[in-house]
Design a protein around this motif. Structure first.
Motif, PDB file in Angstrom:
ATOM      1  N   GLU A 165       0.814  -1.206   0.000  1.00 14.22           N
ATOM      2  CA  GLU A 165       0.000   0.000   0.000  1.00 14.22           C
ATOM      3  C   GLU A 165       0.859   1.273   0.000  1.00 14.22           C
ATOM      4  O   GLU A 165       0.340   2.372  -0.229  1.00 14.22           O
ATOM      5  N   ARG A 166       2.170   1.124   0.213  1.00 10.21           N
ATOM      6  CA  ARG A 166       3.071   2.283   0.152  1.00 10.21           C
ATOM      7  C   ARG A 166       4.057   2.130  -1.017  1.00 10.21           C
ATOM      8  O   ARG A 166       5.140   2.707  -1.005  1.00 10.21           O
ATOM      9  N   LEU A 167       3.644   1.389  -2.038  1.00  7.56           N
ATOM     10  CA  LEU A 167       4.515   1.154  -3.184  1.00  7.56           C
ATOM     11  C   LEU A 167       4.907   2.459  -3.871  1.00  7.56           C
ATOM     12  O   LEU A 167       6.057   2.627  -4.291  1.00  7.56           O
ATOM     13  N   ASP A 168       3.971   3.400  -3.991  1.00 11.06           N
ATOM     14  CA  ASP A 168       4.276   4.650  -4.688  1.00 11.06           C
ATOM     15  C   ASP A 168       5.466   5.367  -4.059  1.00 11.06           C
ATOM     16  O   ASP A 168       6.319   5.927  -4.764  1.00 11.06           O
ATOM     17  N   GLU A 169       5.544   5.357  -2.737  1.00  6.86           N
ATOM     18  CA  GLU A 169       6.662   6.013  -2.056  1.00  6.86           C
ATOM     19  C   GLU A 169       7.971   5.300  -2.372  1.00  6.86           C
ATOM     20  O   GLU A 169       9.006   5.947  -2.585  1.00  6.86           O
ATOM     21  N   ALA A 170       7.934   3.971  -2.396  1.00  5.71           N
ATOM     22  CA  ALA A 170       9.152   3.207  -2.673  1.00  5.71           C
ATOM     23  C   ALA A 170       9.610   3.401  -4.112  1.00  5.71           C
ATOM     24  O   ALA A 170      10.819   3.453  -4.386  1.00  5.71           O
ATOM     25  N   LEU A 171       8.666   3.508  -5.048  1.00 11.62           N
ATOM     26  CA  LEU A 171       9.024   3.699  -6.452  1.00 11.62           C
ATOM     27  C   LEU A 171       9.833   4.972  -6.651  1.00 11.62           C
ATOM     28  O   LEU A 171      10.741   5.022  -7.487  1.00 11.62           O
ATOM     29  N   ALA A 172       9.533   5.990  -5.887  1.00 13.51           N
ATOM     30  CA  ALA A 172      10.170   7.291  -6.073  1.00 13.51           C
ATOM     31  C   ALA A 172      11.649   7.280  -5.712  1.00 13.51           C
ATOM     32  O   ALA A 172      12.392   8.187  -6.100  1.00 13.51           O
ATOM     33  N   GLU A 173      12.101   6.255  -4.988  1.00  6.82           N
ATOM     34  CA  GLU A 173      13.493   6.217  -4.514  1.00  6.82           C
ATOM     35  C   GLU A 173      14.377   5.295  -5.338  1.00  6.82           C
ATOM     36  O   GLU A 173      15.588   5.231  -5.108  1.00  6.82           O
ATOM     37  N   ALA A 174      13.822   4.564  -6.291  1.00  6.08           N
ATOM     38  CA  ALA A 174      14.566   3.480  -6.941  1.00  6.08           C
ATOM     39  C   ALA A 174      15.175   3.898  -8.279  1.00  6.08           C
ATOM     40  O   ALA A 174      14.573   4.646  -9.053  1.00  6.08           O
ATOM     41  N   ASP A 175      16.387   3.390  -8.528  1.00  7.41           N
ATOM     42  CA  ASP A 175      17.009   3.526  -9.845  1.00  7.41           C
ATOM     43  C   ASP A 175      16.576   2.389 -10.769  1.00  7.41           C
ATOM     44  O   ASP A 175      16.501   2.562 -11.983  1.00  7.41           O
ATOM     45  N   TYR A 176      16.324   1.216 -10.179  1.00  7.25           N
ATOM     46  CA  TYR A 176      15.842   0.051 -10.920  1.00  7.25           C
ATOM     47  C   TYR A 176      14.634  -0.504 -10.179  1.00  7.25           C
ATOM     48  O   TYR A 176      14.702  -0.776  -8.972  1.00  7.25           O
ATOM     49  N   VAL A 177      13.525  -0.669 -10.879  1.00 15.53           N
ATOM     50  CA  VAL A 177      12.327  -1.283 -10.312  1.00 15.53           C
ATOM     51  C   VAL A 177      12.152  -2.631 -10.994  1.00 15.53           C
ATOM     52  O   VAL A 177      11.978  -2.701 -12.218  1.00 15.53           O
ATOM     53  N   VAL A 178      12.227  -3.699 -10.211  1.00  9.98           N
ATOM     54  CA  VAL A 178      12.170  -5.066 -10.742  1.00  9.98           C
ATOM     55  C   VAL A 178      10.862  -5.704 -10.302  1.00  9.98           C
ATOM     56  O   VAL A 178      10.588  -5.830  -9.103  1.00  9.98           O
ATOM     57  N   LEU A 179      10.042  -6.110 -11.256  1.00  7.74           N
ATOM     58  CA  LEU A 179       8.750  -6.729 -10.959  1.00  7.74           C
ATOM     59  C   LEU A 179       8.897  -8.239 -10.963  1.00  7.74           C
ATOM     60  O   LEU A 179       9.229  -8.836 -11.989  1.00  7.74           O
ATOM     61  N   ALA A 180       8.648  -8.850  -9.807  1.00 12.48           N
ATOM     62  CA  ALA A 180       8.707 -10.306  -9.677  1.00 12.48           C
ATOM     63  C   ALA A 180       7.507 -10.803  -8.879  1.00 12.48           C
ATOM     64  O   ALA A 180       7.578 -11.852  -8.229  1.00 12.48           O
ATOM     65  N   ALA A 181       6.421 -10.064  -8.928  1.00 12.99           N
ATOM     66  CA  ALA A 181       5.223 -10.390  -8.165  1.00 12.99           C
ATOM     67  C   ALA A 181       4.319 -11.331  -8.953  1.00 12.99           C
ATOM     68  O   ALA A 181       4.333 -11.322 -10.189  1.00 12.99           O
TER      69      ALA A 181
END
Length: 318
Positions: A180-196
């Protein structure tokens, strides 16, 4: 009776065939084969035929799929039945983690551009990026996500995760942010890896709003399921420069249509759903099924039992 659906008969089924009547069928034969079947092995893990062939009453006691994802199996008739569903969890973890590391290096060292320039016999010097200290967010905290986290951490990236349960000191992923706080985490990442896994909650999770939260220099890597990403939103974000690039191994429609603009984008790496398919992977899939078949025959609990309501193999604190 064991029914196996797929156009190719896998190697290594000899021991199962000695102890059971194994019937190999195509999609069009599945409806006739299911009545009386005790076990169904979905060797063709891309098939969507099972929902239409599922009997109104009864059905196999056990359905196993030759993939980690089970979203194609979770239609109401199967979910509401007593049938046990298992997947091939464990076969693909390390190969996919290696593939993701390769994609991170491809972007950081601009290897995709180098290959393209070489094909055109063009000499163009560029500067590249360090991966040491870069921030990677792994979305999905199952075995594949954890293997990715370990591999990227070993290469020097600062790794965090996003999953159902928040944690501060996960051994593989460090800080795990709640979904539920994914949006905040996305803002800090250089690489976003989807493995869900693909579930009603994760379908379309990376949409225009999520992409707007990402850094303009960030890259998106999807080795989970194509439908995790709203593809039209991603194309627009890439065209508008809202993110720096994407590496996609899975898509909403597979094969990726020739008309897709993703093919021609210089900041996109397209691969044909192959991130976990190393030499010998089919043999590993059969060995896993055969080992679980031993447990089934002996009346022992099966490995990799999927929680049909959640859509993946349940485990504590994931």
């Amino acid at each position: 009776m064991v029914v196996l659906i797929g156009d190719v008969h896998p190697r290594g089924m000899d021991d199962v065939e000695r102890r059971a009547n194994v019937r190999y069928v195509r999609e069009t034969e599945l409806a006739d084969a299911l009545p009386g079947a005790d076990v169904l092995f979905m060797w063709d893990f891309l098939s969507e035929a099972l929902a239409g062939a599922w009997p109104r009453s009864g059905g196999p006691a056990w359905v196993h799929i030759a993939s980690a994802g089970v979203d194609r199996l979770l239609f109401p008739g199967l979910v509401e039945s007593d049938t046990v569903v298992t997947n091939s969890r464990g076969v693909f973890d390390e190969p996919i983690a290696e593939y993701v590391l390769g994609l991170v290096l491809t972007f950081a060292k601009d290897l995709h551009t180098t290959v393209r320039l070489q094909a055109g016999r063009r000499w163009r010097h560029r500067e590249t990026e360090r991966i040491t200290g870069a921030r990677a967010l792994v979305v999905g905290t199952g075995p594949i996500g954890r293997a990715i986290g370990r591999r990227l951490s070993a290469a020097g990236l600062a790794v965090s995760g996003a999953g159902r349960t928040a944690r501060d000191a996960d051994p593989d992923l460090g800080v795990v942010h709640p979904m539920e706080r994914l949006d905040e985490a996305l803002a800090e990442a250089d690489y976003v890896v989807l493995a869900a896994p693909l579930t009603p909650q994760t379908r379309g999770m990376i949409d225009a709003a999520a992409l707007d939260r990402m850094r303009p220099s960030a890259r998106l890597i999807n080795v989970g399921r194509g439908a995790l990403v709203a593809e039209a939103d991603l194309v627009k974000a890439l065209r508008d420069g809202r993110i720096a690039g994407a590496a996609l191994d899975v898509f909403e429609d597979e094969p990726l249509p020739e008309s897709s603009p993703l093919w021609d984008m210089p900041n996109v790496v397209v691969s044909p759903h192959m991130s976990g398919d190393v030499v010998g992977w089919r043999d590993e899939l059969v060995r896993l099924f055969a080992a679980n078949f031993d447990r089934y025959v002996a009346g022992r609990p099966l490995h990799n039992v999927v929680d049909k309501r959640l859509g993946y193999v349940g485990s504590p604190a994931r």
